[in-house]
Structure formats: C-alpha cells, structure tokens
Design a protein around this motif. Structure first.
Motif, PDB file in Angstrom:
ATOM      1  N   THR A  24     -66.619 104.969 112.383  1.00 20.10           N
ATOM      2  CA  THR A  24     -65.923 106.216 112.668  1.00 20.10           C
ATOM      3  C   THR A  24     -64.422 106.024 112.449  1.00 20.10           C
ATOM      4  O   THR A  24     -63.939 104.903 112.331  1.00 20.10           O
ATOM      5  CB  THR A  24     -66.161 106.663 114.125  1.00 20.10           C
ATOM      6  OG1 THR A  24     -65.687 105.629 115.001  1.00 20.10           O
ATOM      7  CG2 THR A  24     -67.628 106.934 114.399  1.00 20.10           C
ATOM      8  N   ILE A  25     -63.704 107.118 112.417  1.00 19.01           N
ATOM      9  CA  ILE A  25     -62.244 107.062 112.317  1.00 19.01           C
ATOM     10  C   ILE A  25     -61.706 106.684 113.695  1.00 19.01           C
ATOM     11  O   ILE A  25     -61.998 107.364 114.676  1.00 19.01           O
ATOM     12  CB  ILE A  25     -61.665 108.418 111.874  1.00 19.01           C
ATOM     13  CG1 ILE A  25     -62.221 108.787 110.507  1.00 19.01           C
ATOM     14  CG2 ILE A  25     -60.145 108.368 111.853  1.00 19.01           C
ATOM     15  CD1 ILE A  25     -61.865 110.194 110.069  1.00 19.01           C
ATOM     16  N   PRO A  26     -60.938 105.604 113.795  1.00 19.05           N
ATOM     17  CA  PRO A  26     -60.441 105.160 115.098  1.00 19.05           C
ATOM     18  C   PRO A  26     -59.523 106.178 115.774  1.00 19.05           C
ATOM     19  O   PRO A  26     -58.690 106.804 115.119  1.00 19.05           O
ATOM     20  CB  PRO A  26     -59.664 103.883 114.771  1.00 19.05           C
ATOM     21  CG  PRO A  26     -60.212 103.418 113.475  1.00 19.05           C
ATOM     22  CD  PRO A  26     -60.583 104.668 112.731  1.00 19.05           C
ATOM     23  N   THR A  48     -67.243 112.353 114.274  1.00 15.85           N
ATOM     24  CA  THR A  48     -66.346 113.482 114.036  1.00 15.85           C
ATOM     25  C   THR A  48     -64.927 112.975 113.779  1.00 15.85           C
ATOM     26  O   THR A  48     -64.597 111.845 114.096  1.00 15.85           O
ATOM     27  CB  THR A  48     -66.321 114.429 115.255  1.00 15.85           C
ATOM     28  OG1 THR A  48     -65.875 113.679 116.388  1.00 15.85           O
ATOM     29  CG2 THR A  48     -67.688 115.015 115.529  1.00 15.85           C
ATOM     30  N   VAL A  49     -64.116 113.843 113.212  1.00 13.68           N
ATOM     31  CA  VAL A  49     -62.696 113.517 113.044  1.00 13.68           C
ATOM     32  C   VAL A  49     -62.059 113.616 114.424  1.00 13.68           C
ATOM     33  O   VAL A  49     -62.158 114.646 115.081  1.00 13.68           O
ATOM     34  CB  VAL A  49     -62.022 114.490 112.059  1.00 13.68           C
ATOM     35  CG1 VAL A  49     -60.538 114.215 111.962  1.00 13.68           C
ATOM     36  CG2 VAL A  49     -62.682 114.400 110.684  1.00 13.68           C
ATOM     37  N   PRO A  50     -61.413 112.550 114.898  1.00 11.95           N
ATOM     38  CA  PRO A  50     -60.830 112.567 116.247  1.00 11.95           C
ATOM     39  C   PRO A  50     -59.768 113.657 116.419  1.00 11.95           C
ATOM     40  O   PRO A  50     -58.927 113.856 115.541  1.00 11.95           O
ATOM     41  CB  PRO A  50     -60.194 111.187 116.389  1.00 11.95           C
ATOM     42  CG  PRO A  50     -60.803 110.342 115.336  1.00 11.95           C
ATOM     43  CD  PRO A  50     -61.204 111.266 114.230  1.00 11.95           C
ATOM     44  N   ASN A  51     -59.806 114.343 117.538  1.00 15.36           N
ATOM     45  CA  ASN A  51     -58.791 115.349 117.864  1.00 15.36           C
ATOM     46  C   ASN A  51     -57.396 114.749 117.895  1.00 15.36           C
ATOM     47  O   ASN A  51     -56.407 115.447 117.677  1.00 15.36           O
ATOM     48  CB  ASN A  51     -59.097 116.001 119.217  1.00 15.36           C
ATOM     49  CG  ASN A  51     -60.325 116.863 119.160  1.00 15.36           C
ATOM     50  OD1 ASN A  51     -60.680 117.381 118.110  1.00 15.36           O
ATOM     51  ND2 ASN A  51     -60.996 117.010 120.291  1.00 15.36           N
ATOM     52  N   GLU A  52     -57.320 113.464 118.175  1.00 13.47           N
ATOM     53  CA  GLU A  52     -56.031 112.778 118.264  1.00 13.47           C
ATOM     54  C   GLU A  52     -55.243 112.856 116.955  1.00 13.47           C
ATOM     55  O   GLU A  52     -54.016 112.752 116.949  1.00 13.47           O
ATOM     56  CB  GLU A  52     -56.228 111.309 118.659  1.00 13.47           C
ATOM     57  CG  GLU A  52     -56.665 111.107 120.090  1.00 13.47           C
ATOM     58  CD  GLU A  52     -58.184 111.268 120.288  1.00 13.47           C
ATOM     59  OE1 GLU A  52     -58.634 111.109 121.429  1.00 13.47           O
ATOM     60  OE2 GLU A  52     -58.897 111.559 119.321  1.00 13.47           O
ATOM     61  N   LEU A  53     -55.929 113.056 115.814  1.00 12.00           N
ATOM     62  CA  LEU A  53     -55.224 113.145 114.532  1.00 12.00           C
ATOM     63  C   LEU A  53     -54.321 114.371 114.464  1.00 12.00           C
ATOM     64  O   LEU A  53     -53.391 114.412 113.663  1.00 12.00           O
ATOM     65  CB  LEU A  53     -56.222 113.163 113.371  1.00 12.00           C
ATOM     66  CG  LEU A  53     -56.962 111.864 113.090  1.00 12.00           C
ATOM     67  CD1 LEU A  53     -57.824 112.007 111.846  1.00 12.00           C
ATOM     68  CD2 LEU A  53     -56.021 110.685 112.942  1.00 12.00           C
ATOM     69  N   ALA A  54     -54.553 115.348 115.311  1.00 16.03           N
ATOM     70  CA  ALA A  54     -53.697 116.541 115.355  1.00 16.03           C
ATOM     71  C   ALA A  54     -52.274 116.181 115.777  1.00 16.03           C
ATOM     72  O   ALA A  54     -51.339 116.950 115.539  1.00 16.03           O
ATOM     73  CB  ALA A  54     -54.284 117.584 116.296  1.00 16.03           C
ATOM     74  N   LYS A  55     -52.084 115.016 116.375  1.00 16.32           N
ATOM     75  CA  LYS A  55     -50.759 114.566 116.797  1.00 16.32           C
ATOM     76  C   LYS A  55     -49.909 114.072 115.629  1.00 16.32           C
ATOM     77  O   LYS A  55     -48.720 113.833 115.791  1.00 16.32           O
ATOM     78  CB  LYS A  55     -50.889 113.456 117.836  1.00 16.32           C
ATOM     79  CG  LYS A  55     -51.569 113.904 119.105  1.00 16.32           C
ATOM     80  CD  LYS A  55     -51.765 112.751 120.052  1.00 16.32           C
ATOM     81  CE  LYS A  55     -52.544 113.190 121.282  1.00 16.32           C
ATOM     82  NZ  LYS A  55     -52.905 112.046 122.120  1.00 16.32           N
ATOM     83  N   LEU A  56     -50.529 113.911 114.457  1.00 13.58           N
ATOM     84  CA  LEU A  56     -49.802 113.420 113.284  1.00 13.58           C
ATOM     85  C   LEU A  56     -49.072 114.591 112.629  1.00 13.58           C
ATOM     86  O   LEU A  56     -49.553 115.211 111.701  1.00 13.58           O
ATOM     87  CB  LEU A  56     -50.769 112.756 112.299  1.00 13.58           C
ATOM     88  CG  LEU A  56     -51.491 111.518 112.825  1.00 13.58           C
ATOM     89  CD1 LEU A  56     -52.512 111.021 111.820  1.00 13.58           C
ATOM     90  CD2 LEU A  56     -50.491 110.419 113.158  1.00 13.58           C
ATOM     91  N   SER A  57     -47.896 114.874 113.110  1.00 10.39           N
ATOM     92  CA  SER A  57     -47.161 116.074 112.691  1.00 10.39           C
ATOM     93  C   SER A  57     -46.725 116.043 111.229  1.00 10.39           C
ATOM     94  O   SER A  57     -46.503 117.098 110.633  1.00 10.39           O
ATOM     95  CB  SER A  57     -45.946 116.286 113.595  1.00 10.39           C
ATOM     96  OG  SER A  57     -45.072 115.179 113.492  1.00 10.39           O
TER      97      SER A  57
END
Length: 70
Positions: A24-26, A48-57
């Motif tokens: 998975t994507i870490p 799934t694509v981690p929600n945390e990636l939304a932090k990559l502005s």
C-alpha cells in the motif's frame, strides 16, 4: 511500498511506475512536503490512497492505477 522514502523531504518528483511494487501507499509520505508529481501506475498496489496525501499542498499531479484491491 517503502516508507523510507518519507525521509526524502526535498523530493519534488516521485515516479515509481511500472515496477511491480506491491503493498500500500505509506501513510508517512505526507512528510514529502515539496512533492509536486507522483506516478505509481502499473504496479500491484492494493488498499486505498491515504487521506494523509491531501496534506501535500504542492502536489499537482498524481496517477495511481491499482491492479489489485483489498
């Protein structure tokens, strides 16, 4: 997927396409604050694509094609 990549905080482009990677994507990857381009297609990723990636502005392009799912 190697979570050690999270230590590469100056990384701008991450292209791991066509590598037969599995897993998975870490969730640790949001430390890649300078990342602008991420391509992970043609791998054997699941989950799934981690929600945390939304932090990559700065992330303006992402492509992820999963061959498997959980």
């Amino acid at each position: 997927m190697p979570s050690i990549l999270a230590t590469l905080t100056s990384l701008i482009t991450l292209d791991l396409s066509i590598n037969e990677l599995s897993g998975t994507i870490p969730k640790e990857w949001p430390t890649l604050t300078n990342l602008r381009y991420m391509s992970l297609y043609h791998n054997q990723l699941g989950g799934t694509v981690p929600n945390e990636l939304a932090k990559l502005s700065k992330l303006s392009f992402i492509t992820v094609h999963y061959d498997t799912s959980t």
